[in-house]
Write an enzyme that holds these catalytic residues in place. Structure first.
Site, mmCIF file in Angstrom:
data_model
loop_
_atom_site.group_PDB
_atom_site.id
_atom_site.type_symbol
_atom_site.label_atom_id
_atom_site.label_comp_id
_atom_site.label_asym_id
_atom_site.label_seq_id
_atom_site.Cartn_x
_atom_site.Cartn_y
_atom_site.Cartn_z
ATOM 1 N N ASP A 64 0.804 -1.214 0.128
ATOM 2 C CA ASP A 64 0.044 -0.087 0.033
ATOM 3 C C ASP A 64 0.916 1.310 0.049
ATOM 4 O O ASP A 64 2.143 1.045 0.170
ATOM 5 C CB ASP A 64 -1.061 -0.020 1.128
ATOM 6 C CG ASP A 64 -0.163 0.218 2.521
ATOM 7 O OD1 ASP A 64 0.774 -0.288 2.512
ATOM 8 O OD2 ASP A 64 -0.972 0.522 3.374
ATOM 9 N N TYR A 66 3.124 4.739 0.671
ATOM 10 C CA TYR A 66 3.712 5.348 1.924
ATOM 11 C C TYR A 66 2.666 6.179 2.564
ATOM 12 O O TYR A 66 1.669 6.804 2.275
ATOM 13 C CB TYR A 66 4.635 6.289 1.448
ATOM 14 C CG TYR A 66 5.732 5.458 0.782
ATOM 15 C CD1 TYR A 66 6.570 4.567 1.472
ATOM 16 C CD2 TYR A 66 6.243 5.986 -0.522
ATOM 17 C CE1 TYR A 66 7.515 3.833 0.595
ATOM 18 C CE2 TYR A 66 7.457 5.816 -1.123
ATOM 19 C CZ TYR A 66 8.047 4.223 -0.676
ATOM 20 O OH TYR A 66 9.214 4.164 -1.250
ATOM 21 N N PHE A 77 6.911 2.430 -4.458
ATOM 22 C CA PHE A 77 8.382 2.939 -4.011
ATOM 23 C C PHE A 77 8.654 4.058 -4.220
ATOM 24 O O PHE A 77 9.849 4.585 -3.891
ATOM 25 C CB PHE A 77 9.050 1.543 -4.649
ATOM 26 C CG PHE A 77 8.860 0.153 -4.104
ATOM 27 C CD1 PHE A 77 9.251 -0.189 -2.824
ATOM 28 C CD2 PHE A 77 8.378 -0.613 -4.908
ATOM 29 C CE1 PHE A 77 8.879 -1.336 -2.164
ATOM 30 C CE2 PHE A 77 8.072 -2.007 -4.443
ATOM 31 C CZ PHE A 77 8.373 -2.155 -2.829
ATOM 32 N N HIS A 186 11.205 -8.858 0.512
ATOM 33 C CA HIS A 186 10.731 -7.483 0.190
ATOM 34 C C HIS A 186 11.900 -6.669 0.500
ATOM 35 O O HIS A 186 13.009 -7.104 1.209
ATOM 36 C CB HIS A 186 9.696 -7.254 1.213
ATOM 37 C CG HIS A 186 9.151 -5.968 0.987
ATOM 38 N ND1 HIS A 186 9.569 -4.787 1.241
ATOM 39 C CD2 HIS A 186 7.967 -5.480 0.183
ATOM 40 C CE1 HIS A 186 8.681 -3.636 1.015
ATOM 41 N NE2 HIS A 186 7.717 -4.216 0.209
#
Length: 222
Positions: A64, A66, A77, A186
């Site tokens: 989801d 930031y 990202f 991740h």
């Protein structure tokens, strides 16, 4: 809700008439009216608007957006210039440096990737301020699954980069043998050393694209 302004509108037209999307629409409108929600409403579909379906070569799946001020702008990202580079993106840049020798950028704006065909897609497209995953289970997952399914159906090679468990679970939807599915841990500081560093996804993606007659991605962010 923001609007789609390219061929994704056609690809996803059936979703907009479904009951889950109607509920999602009213939920999102209410959230923006009553709370601080990221990204700004006009940026919700930035990833789709920046990378129309006919240009998609690579899909990077985030979770989801930031959830702190000034960070999210609709591409997973990525943060706009002038915003401190988040830790996960720092680790992505470090892997790029190790994998392809890319210099470490001074900003985190990934629009250059998007313009080359890298779909920077979160599985949940909005979040309440300071509350990670606060919009989980409201319908966004079904919508992003429809996007993934659409790309899976494309009759050309596409690379999927699935980082972390939630993204990795989407591999079951990727049934088209034309595509390359890359999975790893991740890039978060909590997990990057458990298999993200050294995954060489960027060089592997370019090798696959070139093998299939596609131009590679220039991953260097200036």
């Amino acid at each position: 809700m923001a609007k789609l302004d390219n061929r994704w509108q056609e690809q996803l037209k059936d979703e907009f008439s479904k009951d889950y999307y109607r509920k999602l629409y009213f939920f999102i409108e209410d959230e923006y009216a009553k709370h601080t929600v990221y990204p700004p409403k006009q940026d919700i579909f930035n990833a789709l608007n920046a990378t129309p379906p006919e240009r998609v070569k690579v899909v990077i799946l985030g979770q989801d957006p930031y959830h702190e001020p000034g960070q999210a702008h609709g591409m997973c990202f990525s943060v706009r210039k002038g915003v401190k580079i988040p830790p996960s993106l720092v680790n992505i840049y470090n892997e790029l440096n190790d994998d392809l020798g890319c210099e470490i950028p001074t900003h985190g704006y990934l629009e250059k990737w998007a313009s080359q065909g890298v779909l920077l897609l979160n599985t949940v497209l909005t979040v309440r301020a300071h509350q990670a995953m606060s919009h989980r289970g409201k319908g966004w997952e079904q919508f992003s699954d429809a996007i993934i399914d659409a790309v899976n159906s494309f009759d050309r090679p596409v690379v999927f980069m699935l980082w972390g468990r939630p993204a990795g679970e989407k591999a079951a939807r990727l049934t088209n043998p034309k595509h390359l599915v890359l999975k790893s841990a991740h890039p978060s500081p909590l997990s990057a050393y458990k298999g993200f560093f050294g995954n060489k996804h960027f060089s592997r993606a370019n090798e696959f694209l070139e093998k299939n007659g596609e131009a590679p991605i220039d991953w260097q962010i200036e």
